[in-house]
Scaffold this active site. Structure first.
Site, PDB file in Angstrom:
ATOM      1  N   PRO A   2       0.818  -1.213   0.000  1.00 40.81           N
ATOM      2  CA  PRO A   2       0.000   0.000   0.000  1.00 40.81           C
ATOM      3  C   PRO A   2       0.857   1.272   0.000  1.00 40.81           C
ATOM      4  O   PRO A   2       1.907   1.330   0.635  1.00 40.81           O
ATOM      5  CB  PRO A   2      -0.789  -0.088   1.299  1.00 40.81           C
ATOM      6  CG  PRO A   2      -0.716  -1.502   1.711  1.00 40.81           C
ATOM      7  CD  PRO A   2       0.582  -2.021   1.184  1.00 40.81           C
ATOM      8  N   TYR A   3       0.369   2.237  -0.731  1.00 43.87           N
ATOM      9  CA  TYR A   3       0.956   3.585  -0.755  1.00 43.87           C
ATOM     10  C   TYR A   3      -0.170   4.530  -0.390  1.00 43.87           C
ATOM     11  O   TYR A   3      -1.166   4.612  -1.109  1.00 43.87           O
ATOM     12  CB  TYR A   3       1.517   3.898  -2.143  1.00 43.87           C
ATOM     13  CG  TYR A   3       1.994   5.329  -2.290  1.00 43.87           C
ATOM     14  CD1 TYR A   3       3.290   5.676  -1.956  1.00 43.87           C
ATOM     15  CD2 TYR A   3       1.129   6.320  -2.744  1.00 43.87           C
ATOM     16  CE1 TYR A   3       3.730   6.992  -2.091  1.00 43.87           C
ATOM     17  CE2 TYR A   3       1.558   7.624  -2.872  1.00 43.87           C
ATOM     18  CZ  TYR A   3       2.856   7.958  -2.546  1.00 43.87           C
ATOM     19  OH  TYR A   3       3.282   9.247  -2.675  1.00 43.87           O
TER      20      TYR A   3
END
Length: 71
Positions: A2-3
């Site tokens: 995830p970003y």
């Protein structure tokens, strides 16, 4: 991996508050998506209130209007 990109206005956010945002966003990914915190990236961008608008106004102007008469 995830970003997470968090955008906030640049209104005196403390380092401790930023740490809490990073921790909270990371924990959300762990709890909801079972993601590894070691591969979860959180980026906080502070945006000038001159560059942030709500409706037809800059946040800078909105802040000035909301403080008039509140002293």
């Amino acid at each position: 991996m995830p970003y997470i990109n968090v955008k906030i206005t640049d209104e005196h956010v403390s380092n401790d508050q930023k740490k809490a945002i990073i921790k909270g966003c990371t924990q959300l990914m762990v709890d909801v998506l079972n993601k590894d915190p070691a591969t979860t990236f959180v980026v906080i961008e502070e945006v000038s209130t001159d560059n942030w608008g709500i409706g037809f106004e800059q946040v800078t102007q909105l802040r000035k209007c909301s403080t008039v008469g509140s002293s």
